[in-house]
Scaffold this motif. Sequence first.
Motif, mmCIF file in Angstrom:
data_model
loop_
_atom_site.group_PDB
_atom_site.id
_atom_site.type_symbol
_atom_site.label_atom_id
_atom_site.label_comp_id
_atom_site.label_asym_id
_atom_site.label_seq_id
_atom_site.Cartn_x
_atom_site.Cartn_y
_atom_site.Cartn_z
ATOM 1 N N MET A 143 13.250 -22.561 -21.201
ATOM 2 C CA MET A 143 12.208 -21.537 -21.312
ATOM 3 C C MET A 143 10.846 -22.226 -21.249
ATOM 4 S SD MET A 143 14.044 -19.279 -24.301
ATOM 5 C CE MET A 143 13.121 -17.752 -24.154
ATOM 6 N N GLY A 144 10.023 -21.803 -20.315
ATOM 7 C CA GLY A 144 8.682 -22.367 -20.189
ATOM 8 C C GLY A 144 8.610 -23.593 -19.296
ATOM 9 N N ALA A 145 9.646 -23.862 -18.508
ATOM 10 C CA ALA A 145 9.619 -25.002 -17.597
ATOM 11 C C ALA A 145 10.653 -24.812 -16.488
ATOM 12 C CB ALA A 145 9.904 -26.306 -18.347
ATOM 13 N N ALA A 147 10.704 -23.410 -13.594
ATOM 14 C CA ALA A 147 10.886 -22.014 -13.196
ATOM 15 C C ALA A 147 11.760 -21.943 -11.943
ATOM 16 C CB ALA A 147 9.535 -21.382 -12.924
#
Lengths: 162, 702
Positions: A143-145, A147
């Motif tokens: 989450m948060g990397a 993508a």
Amino acid sequence: MTTTELSNRSDPIVVFTDLSVELTGYDRVELAGTGLIEQHYDTLLRLIGEREAGHLLQAAAEALDADRKNHNGEALRTRVIESKLYGPVIISLIKLWYLGSWYPLPGSYADVNGSTAGDVEHVVSAQAYREGLVWSAAGAHPMGAKAPGWGSWAEAPALPSA
Amino acid sequence: MHENLVTVSGGKSGSMKTTGTQTGGVQPSGGGKEHFDIVIVGGGIAGATVAKTVIEQAATRSPARHPRILILEAGRATAMSADKYDTYVQSYQQALAKVPNSPYPPTVSAPQPDVLDISRPVMGEDGTTKIPADNGYFVQMGPLPFGSDYARALGGTTLHWLGTCLRLLPNDFRMDTEYGRGVDWPITYDELKPYYERAEWDIIGVSADVGHQYYPGIGGDPAKYFKSKNTGKFPDGVYHFPMEEIPSSFLDEYLAKKSAGLVVTLKGDLGREYTFPIKISNTPVGRNSTPTPGYQPVGAVGNADQGQRCEGNSSCIPICPVQAKYNALKTLYELIVKYPDREPREGEKEKARVAVRSQCMASNVEHTQLPKKQGTVTGITYLKYSDDGSPPVRATVTADVYVLAANAIENATLLLASKAANSSGEVGRNLMDHPLLLTWGLLEDNAGAYRGPGSTSGIPAFRDGPHRSERTAFRVEIGNWGWNFPENAPYDTVHDLVGGAGTGTAQLYGRALRKRLGEILPNQFRIAWELEQDPEPTNRVTIDERYKDSLGMYRPVIHYDLSEYVRASLPWAAEASRQLFERLGIGAEVRRPEYKPGDYTHWDANDPSAVTYDGQTYWVRGAGHVVGTHRMGEDPEHSVVDGYQRSHDLPNLFIVGCGSMPTLGTSNPTLTMTALAIRTGDHIAAQLPTHTAAQPKEKKDA
């Protein structure tokens, strides 16, 4: 098996890598791909102490050797994972690889072996978080990397083959 | 409180000590106060929207008017360039508890609420507070803790909002008339509709498909509900959003297939049965997608090429790494780039000027109001702090128009501290949130959890209908991130599987662990049942001499509870969830650490958010929707601001933000706040006096 690999087997970081392969279910190439083998090795030494890490890796090297001969994982299981001495460290090491965080060793372990200042719950590094194996095991991404791109969430999920 | 405060300008602040040397403070012109056309307190979406709207509208006046605007932000400046923004992403990745405020460090001088601080006050048998829960920024007086947070930093809470942009439904504006609950708004949906359109196009940038908005209470026709009066832009009034909808997640589609044709039946009072046909509806969001012709998506601040479309980072809360999701920094950045606060250069046309000052804590609204009378705001006093060991510097600025846009709770504490705008006695009252009930289960199939935006769809069926006269409406949000919210997954899933807490021996490791995680994690899903909270005067923010922060500002003291009207919907949401889970084939009750398809929902009594109703315990989380502390209304006796968010008591003061909403409906409030701010901006632009703000002399030591 090449002679180079055989000669490297006593190198602690090679032992650490082989142990990590058995603990995580990810092969050497996958673990090397995280770029974290050395960082996690250093973290282990720093957080449990070099003497204890040396003993653990020695025991792991012997067990892994035995398992290679016997073509099973029995020695690692009985001599390392189920060991009172090494078992708790193994749990933290699995979580380090999967979650990128260090989880402290139990008090009963620390009573015997002492504890280091860093042996508290913490995210080891942003990279360790991003490369946590749990995300790929889930068929997802941290989450948060990393993508996966526009609209990827609408596609049918797939798990990378283990 | 700092004893050695430095005061750099006069005004009504003589009661404070004036010691120390004058260093680095705001230099007033000629010993007086700096004067602006408009001073705005709060550098979030509401303040930025007012500023942008006033500037653009005033420029179209004849003759054109180019206001000079000051925005005061209490918190730290955040990032106006992509490289600096990346450091906040890094901060999130390294945070142990990845809560909404985790990427945004608070300052000692501008503390902010944090969901990690939520704990329960101890109540006496008589219902009074015995021991407040004051371990965080809030002082929780109970009986329930207020469960939401907000960010005190430039950009405000849009830094970590999800981006949901649902308009209110027509009946949300007339709850009293329609259902005998709450109050009516002074404006209707039709009146606010053009401002919703502008909020969706000109400020936030919303992605959605009109045809996929299956709301109740709109006569069954989304096209009619969205029909625009702006036929120049939308021929025949056929409205469309600036960007196409964000694709629904694989999970949404899975649930839609499995629940096709499901009608939830719920029993109301007097045995009355209510039916709710379940239809999954793609949610409008402030997140960049494929633009429709003529629209240009706004990318990252300082790097417009980045964030043109959502890339699926799966971390909208607390931070979108590429800024495909709207945040107020985008609007603020546009303002300071287009309208720098300086004299026009040679050959430049005159234009508006915007100054943004962070670390400036508004401490007092100076005014002439006497009890129960109208008055005038004569200045805003603020403390500029540096957190470097030196004392804060006090300054007072004046303006023709003042705007408070500092979050509903902060607006309320500032007004209460200033004894301003409160002849109605309503300031701080009617605090609302969307009390949120989570239900979660493990699906039979891999539904691809932990991928994509936090939510892409919902079930709108319960948002309106005759049941609202007896119990509250609710919105249903489908979550794409597995059990991240209810069970701290995937962390706790790994802990469960590896095990060994008591024995010191890992239960699962190697390939078996990897395989098992792949069988469990992508099958996790959760639903949030977000209940509409009704306005109650006893749910309120107050101030108390005993509770101040390091700058001497009042901390919010909060009394909070759920009414019978809200509580009556808890068993309804739980029952609707049960019927849905049954249809999904996961009706069986299961608990961790066992993992098999089933319903994992459980609400234990020892949680700070536990609420008991009819013998059953529920967990009620906050939704981060802080609403209702300065409600709007026509009657100055019972409301703080009018329909333009203008103070009844202080006509040159506008109090904007979610605090103005008289009722909450079931929509996340940011879009409505933005529409209201645009309406306020138009109003201010039309009424700005024709003269221009006195320009201050250039700072000698700048």
